[in-house]
Design an enzyme around this catalytic site. Structure first.
Site, short mmCIF file in Angstrom:
data_model
loop_
_atom_site.label_atom_id
_atom_site.label_comp_id
_atom_site.label_asym_id
_atom_site.label_seq_id
_atom_site.Cartn_x
_atom_site.Cartn_y
_atom_site.Cartn_z
N ASP A 1 8.75 1.26 -2.37
CA ASP A 1 8.76 2.07 -3.14
C ASP A 1 7.60 2.77 -3.67
O ASP A 1 6.68 1.53 -4.29
CB ASP A 1 10.13 2.34 -4.18
CG ASP A 1 11.26 2.66 -3.29
OD1 ASP A 1 10.61 3.13 -2.43
OD2 ASP A 1 12.13 2.47 -3.64
N LYS A 2 7.17 3.03 -4.46
CA LYS A 2 5.80 4.05 -5.32
C LYS A 2 5.36 2.29 -5.88
O LYS A 2 4.38 1.63 -6.26
CB LYS A 2 5.28 4.80 -5.50
CG LYS A 2 3.94 4.96 -6.56
CD LYS A 2 4.93 6.03 -7.40
CE LYS A 2 2.91 6.61 -8.74
NZ LYS A 2 3.22 7.65 -9.21
#
Length: 319
Positions: free
Chosen positions: A135-136
């Site tokens: 995830d970011k």
């Protein structure tokens, strides 16, 4: 043309061919693979299969397909922390706030843009060699395939659950023991940007063990068997222990209102303030284990916790 080949694993035995191949060649959509089969660009044990033919474990699949256009993903000189590279694979330690590949809302400035700058040959590999994602705002280790052979090997290791991925997660709530969450995950019924535990979701298994205990928080070592989107975040929130800083699945940090005797009052207040202000999910991909696609040797890497998570742990120890 791009040449793809693989041996069908036991996990797809009996599935219709387009579904089985979309599992084996997971970087391509089922619709795209169906079009390849219909165009005669797929051979299974030397013959052209039908879309609905049952897959047979052990069969050899060979695809000769048109090269994917990559002009929409442009190389960009974005720094990457490469911890290992050879002719087959690249292992990278990702910082927070870096998206893996372009998508709606993030047209560039991604890991994929950076990979195409530092390793131009990756324009010949599906999704520039990215076989699993972080995830970011999750930090830590991920592996990139540098050749089609490596890509097939790494995808197979992910599907057979032989690639080891251990995370450090800091969660709200004081756990007394480790455990396993084995709950299916799918898109949230109302919010399509979120995931949720759902009966009709894809199987997902997460193992967690106590790493360090605090008064109202717990640091965990988390191991994945599967790799569903947001899996750790969803599973731990489902157990009522969301990650610290997770604005999507979590709650505000639960900060103890008292401090132990002898602590400086200003030190405690500063720690409380930093915990409350932690702005990302406290999740770090710390250990990566895999079998080298060429040598077959077992390899592993470990990435130290980033500074913000080290500070978070230090602050929790103060309270």
């Amino acid at each position: 043309m791009i040449h793809l080949e693989a041996i069908l694993p036991d996990t797809v035995n009996g599935q219709r061919m387009d579904l089985a191949l979309s599992t084996v060649f997971s970087e391509y959509s089922r619709a795209r693979i169906k079009s390849w089969i219909q165009a005669g660009q797929v051979l299974v044990d030397g013959r052209v299969p039908g879309v609905r033919d049952p897959a047979v474990a052990g069969a050899m699949v060979v695809c000769e397909v048109p090269e994917l256009a990559v002009e929409t993903v442009q190389p960009q000189a974005i720094p990457l922390n490469v911890v290992f590279e050879d002719e087959q694979i690249i292992v990278i330690n990702k910082p927070a706030a870096l998206v893996m590949h372009p998508a709606a809302g993030n047209p560039d400035g991604t890991v994929q843009n950076a990979l195409l700058h530092h390793f131009p040959e990756l324009d010949q590999i599906p999704r520039s060699g990215i076989v699993h994602r972080l995830d970011k705002d999750t930090t830590g280790l991920f592996v990139v395939a540098r050749t089609l052979t490596a890509h097939h090997s790494l995808v197979e290791q992910l599907q057979s659950r032989t690639m080891g991925r251990q995370y450090c997660a800091i969660v709200n709530g004081a756990l007394v023991a480790g455990g396993t969450v084995e709950e299916p995950i799918g898109r949230h019924a109302q919010d399509r940007k979120r995931m949720a535990v759902r009966d009709d979701g894809k199987p997902a298994t997460t193992h967690y063990r106590i790493r360090e205990r605090f008064e109202r928080h717990t640091a965990l070592n988390v191991n994945l068997e599967t790799g569903r989107t947001h899996q750790i975040r969803v599973h731990l929130a489902h157990r009522a222990h969301p990650l610290v800083g997770d604005s999507v699945y979590g709650l505000r940090a639960r900060i103890p209102k008292r401090t132990e005797a002898g602590l400086q009052h200003d030190e405690s207040l500063a720690a409380q303030s930093r915990i409350a202000a932690f702005k990302r999910q406290a999740l770090h991909a710390q250990v990566l284990r895999l079998q080298h696609p060429s040598s077959q040797h077992a390899l592993s890497w470990e990435a130290a916790l980033p500074d913000d998570m080290e500070q978070l742990l230090a602050d929790l120890r103060v309270l």
